[in-house]
Design a protein around this motif. Structure first.
Motif, PDB file in Angstrom:
ATOM      1  N   LEU A 138      42.088  40.720  34.908  1.00  0.00           N
ATOM      2  CA  LEU A 138      40.617  40.696  34.167  1.00  0.00           C
ATOM      3  C   LEU A 138      39.678  39.468  34.780  1.00  0.00           C
ATOM      4  N   ALA A 139      40.317  38.546  35.239  1.00  0.00           N
ATOM      5  CA  ALA A 139      39.465  37.629  36.162  1.00  0.00           C
ATOM      6  C   ALA A 139      38.799  38.101  37.125  1.00  0.00           C
ATOM      7  N   LEU A 140      39.630  38.692  37.923  1.00  0.00           N
ATOM      8  CA  LEU A 140      39.264  39.541  39.239  1.00  0.00           C
ATOM      9  C   LEU A 140      38.229  40.566  39.121  1.00  0.00           C
ATOM     10  N   GLY A 141      38.276  41.393  38.090  1.00  0.00           N
ATOM     11  CA  GLY A 141      37.516  42.333  37.567  1.00  0.00           C
ATOM     12  C   GLY A 141      36.087  41.919  37.352  1.00  0.00           C
ATOM     13  N   PHE A 142      36.079  40.807  36.301  1.00  0.00           N
ATOM     14  CA  PHE A 142      34.993  40.440  35.725  1.00  0.00           C
ATOM     15  C   PHE A 142      34.257  39.099  36.701  1.00  0.00           C
ATOM     16  N   GLN A 143      35.128  39.016  37.698  1.00  0.00           N
ATOM     17  CA  GLN A 143      34.252  38.320  38.802  1.00  0.00           C
ATOM     18  C   GLN A 143      33.205  39.061  39.546  1.00  0.00           C
ATOM     19  N   GLY A 144      33.265  40.246  39.698  1.00  0.00           N
ATOM     20  CA  GLY A 144      32.042  41.149  40.068  1.00  0.00           C
ATOM     21  C   GLY A 144      30.735  40.994  39.162  1.00  0.00           C
ATOM     22  N   PHE A 145      31.150  40.806  37.913  1.00  0.00           N
ATOM     23  CA  PHE A 145      29.981  40.569  36.881  1.00  0.00           C
ATOM     24  C   PHE A 145      29.238  39.362  37.115  1.00  0.00           C
ATOM     25  N   LEU A 146      30.138  38.271  37.428  1.00  0.00           N
ATOM     26  CA  LEU A 146      29.594  37.104  37.669  1.00  0.00           C
ATOM     27  C   LEU A 146      28.793  36.977  39.112  1.00  0.00           C
TER      28      LEU A 146
END
Length: 288
Positions: free
Chosen positions: A227-235
């Motif tokens: 989840l962290a890797l996925g939502f790093q794209g949002f950041l």
């Protein structure tokens, strides 16, 4: 004689103005292209980013790592069965329903292992949906339009040769700096995707731990890492949006050199925040 000197002066000035404008055009085009690439690349799923690499990772995960995960699951299942049996006062209070519980938990664990890749891609599909939604809300471009460049050229033409020489050298330095920053931004985006591929390749092993309550923390932490890797794209998208707003507030026509150094500073700030997105996402999802 004066006309010859004036002609030489104008010729040198014309060359300097053209050189400065070339530097400015390359700076803005290069940075805008790289930032635009960041926004598009983080919005691409791992399967679509590099399909050949993704198939390689999928084959390795299914054919090499999954058998190892099966051995780990077998050990955990046997350990779990022993724990269930001895937990009832060493068979003094034996109950048959614990076997049904064990079979159900083992079935769930086997199902998770056999569908590991689907589960991982589902996590990234959710993250990509969030990124796609944010892309429609985060508006802004780092591109400099033709009218601004024309106004900058008019400002340059009003300056003397001495000032133009100084501006030319400073723009050359900024051009080199921006090129290095663009390369580092490229590295950050690709390093994130490579990290995703490496993490997904070992997915069956942490998924094999869900069959035991004590060891399931490994699998839970792995899901948080995904989840962290996925939502790093949002950041990263948020960082790009903030950068676009800051760049659009720079007045390039009044003080060209000062504005360029401000743009370089904002680009350095963008690079620093992009480096921090990974650790920030992991801290938010409590992944370690």
């Amino acid at each position: 004689m004066d006309s010859v000197i004036q002609a030489i002066y104008d010729w040198i000035k014309e060359i300097l103005v053209a050189g400065v404008m070339d530097n400015l055009t390359c700076i803005f085009d290069g940075v805008n292209m790289q930032v635009g690439a960041v926004a598009s690349q983080v919005g691409t799923s791992p399967a679509a980013f590099q399909p050949v690499v993704f198939r390689l990772i999928q084959n390795l995960s299914e054919n090499v790592i999954t058998p190892i995960a099966g051995l780990i699951l077998t050990f955990i299942a046997c350990y779990e069965l022993i724990q269930l049996v001895i937990s009832h006062n060493n068979l003094a209070n034996f109950e048959t329903w614990i076997f049904f519980k064990w079979v159900f938990k083992t079935f769930i664990a086997v199902t998770l292992i056999t569908n590991t890749m689907n589960i991982c891609m589902a996590v990234f599909d959710v993250a990509q949906h969030v990124i796609a939604q944010s892309a429609g809300l985060i508006n802004g471009s780092t591109a400099i339009d033709a009218s601004t460049l024309a106004a900058m050229q008019t400002t340059l033409e009003s300056k003397g040769v001495g000032e133009l020489i100084g501006i030319f050298f400073q723009t050359s330095i900024i051009f080199t700096l921006m090129g290095i920053l663009s390369a580092l931004i490229f590295v950050i985006v690709y390093a994130r995707m490579i990290e995703i591929y490496l993490t997904v390749s070992l997915a069956p092993i942490p998924f094999a731990t869900f069959g035991n309550r004590e060891q399931s923390m490994i699998g839970q932490n792995y899901l948080r890492s995904l989840l962290a890797l996925g939502f790093q794209g949002f950041l990263i998208m948020v960082c790009v949006g903030i950068y676009a707003v800051l760049i659009n507030q720079v007045a390039f026509t009044s003080d060209i050199v000062g504005s360029l150094w401000s743009a370089a500073g904002y680009t350095i700030l963008l690079l620093f925040t992009l480096f921090k997105t990974g650790s920030l996402a992991k801290s938010i999802f409590h992944a370690h």
